[in-house]
Design an enzyme around this catalytic site. Structure first.
Site, PDB file in Angstrom:
ATOM      1  N   ARG A  96      40.242  56.241  17.550  1.00 19.76           N
ATOM      2  CA  ARG A  96      40.795  54.954  17.092  1.00 19.76           C
ATOM      3  C   ARG A  96      41.277  55.037  15.659  1.00 19.76           C
ATOM      4  NH1 ARG A  96      35.806  51.379  18.731  1.00 19.76           N
ATOM      5  NH2 ARG A  96      34.842  53.360  18.191  1.00 19.76           N
ATOM      6  N   LYS A 192      45.010  40.579  20.551  1.00 22.11           N
ATOM      7  CA  LYS A 192      43.818  40.660  19.699  1.00 22.11           C
ATOM      8  C   LYS A 192      44.208  40.957  18.259  1.00 22.11           C
ATOM      9  CE  LYS A 192      40.860  44.399  19.689  1.00 22.11           C
ATOM     10  NZ  LYS A 192      39.923  45.304  20.368  1.00 22.11           N
ATOM     11  N   THR A 227      34.873  42.430  20.753  1.00 21.48           N
ATOM     12  CA  THR A 227      36.091  42.183  21.537  1.00 21.48           C
ATOM     13  C   THR A 227      35.717  41.464  22.835  1.00 21.48           C
ATOM     14  OG1 THR A 227      37.119  44.155  20.609  1.00 21.48           O
ATOM     15  CG2 THR A 227      38.040  43.338  22.679  1.00 21.48           C
TER      16      THR A 227
END
Ligand code: R5P
Length: 290
Positions: A96, A192, A227
């Site tokens: 990530r 998001k 999340t």
């Protein structure tokens, strides 16, 4: 034919015995000791010279220690005369961090690329490919292992008829698509925004109508769980309570799993061992390394 030896590192014990059984390959555990000052000492407990050495390491919990352990093991294996040194990583970290988000920051996956160049082959289950689209951009010797069909089979066995698949962000759409391809159901992808590791905001697309369905939220990784938790909050506001959180990699940092289980059923694959690792993907690793 070079003989193969499966070597379990500290984060590979949950999967490597099964792997060696299925491959009918020799098995050994890497001995790992820690000195009082935190230096480590590793040792191969079987002869590995002239063999194809497959280290198995899933990077969870103390991931940075596991990185050092894995690199020490790879270099030692080469020095001890292994013909090939390969890595099977059910969960490989730092994908990530594939961009410099703030000036001066480290682009971690690029450093991992250099460190792990010691391996002749690296097999990774569902690396988080987002801005970087191909595993080979980072690891030319890399092999991506896809496991979407195991999630499809699992969900199929739940025998739920009114499923709505939900992806909490754009990146998750690739996994949601794979599931709906196998199960042919409705999907919604949210947008998001992430403000920090524990602060995210998810938003439904405009004019979306949700019936009283069972919602399966799908993501590749659950880490802090925020999340998923934000998505659940949004669903609960709409009085939706039949909720599943399904992920490939259940990292579950801190008390993420406990918090999620309050409001949903949580399921992950066994790339990382934990109490909700109910989807066994070992067979796909076997096929890849055979
Ligand atoms: C990121 O883009 C991933 O796909 C996941 O959405 C993310 O890693 C989940 O992190 P957390 O559980 O900390 O919100």
């Amino acid at each position: 034919m070079i003989s193969i030896i499966i070597v379990s590192c500290s984060g590979g014990k949950h999967i490597s015995k099964k792997l060696s059984r299925k491959l009918k390959a020799e098995y050994c555990e890497l001995e790992l000791k820690k000195f009082p000052d935190n230096e480590i000492n590793i040792k191969f407990t079987k002869n590995i010279s002239n063999k194809r050495v497959v280290l198995v390491q899933s990077f969870y919990d103390d991931i940075n220690d596991k990185i050092v352990e894995t690199l020490f093991a790879a270099h030692t294996a080469k020095e001890l005369g292994a013909k090939k040194v390969e890595l099977v990583s059910p969960y490989f970290p730092y994908w990530r961090k594939d961009k410099r988000f703030k000036p001066g920051e480290c682009v971690s996956i690029q450093v991992m690329k250099k460190l792990f160049s010691v391996f002749d082959k690296i097999y990774i289950v569902e690396p988080h490919l987002h801005r970087i689209k191909n595993i080979k951009t980072i690891f030319p010797q890399g092999v991506k292992i896809s496991v979407g069909k195991y999630l499809v089979n699992y969900i199929h066995k739940l025998k739920i008829h009114d499923i709505l698949f939900m992806g909490p962000d754009m990146e998750s759409s690739q996994w949601v698509k794979e599931l709906t391809h196998g199960l042919g159901k409705n999907t919604i992808i949210l947008s998001k925004e992430r403000f920090s590791s524990k602060k995210v905001k998810v938003t439904l697309p405009k004019n979306v109508k949700i019936k009283k369905e069972t919602v399966i939220i799908v993501d590749d990784i659950i880490s802090t769980g925020h999340t998923m938790l934000e998505t659940i909050k949004l669903l609960r506001k709409m009085k939706l309570k039949r909720i599943y959180c399904i992920a490939i990699h259940g990292v579950f940092a801190e008390d993420a799993l406990k918090r999620l289980r309050k409001y949903s059923k949580v399921v992950a694959t066994n790339t990382i061992p934990n109490r909700v690792a109910k989807i066994d993907i070992t067979e796909e690793i076997v096929k890849a390394i055979k």
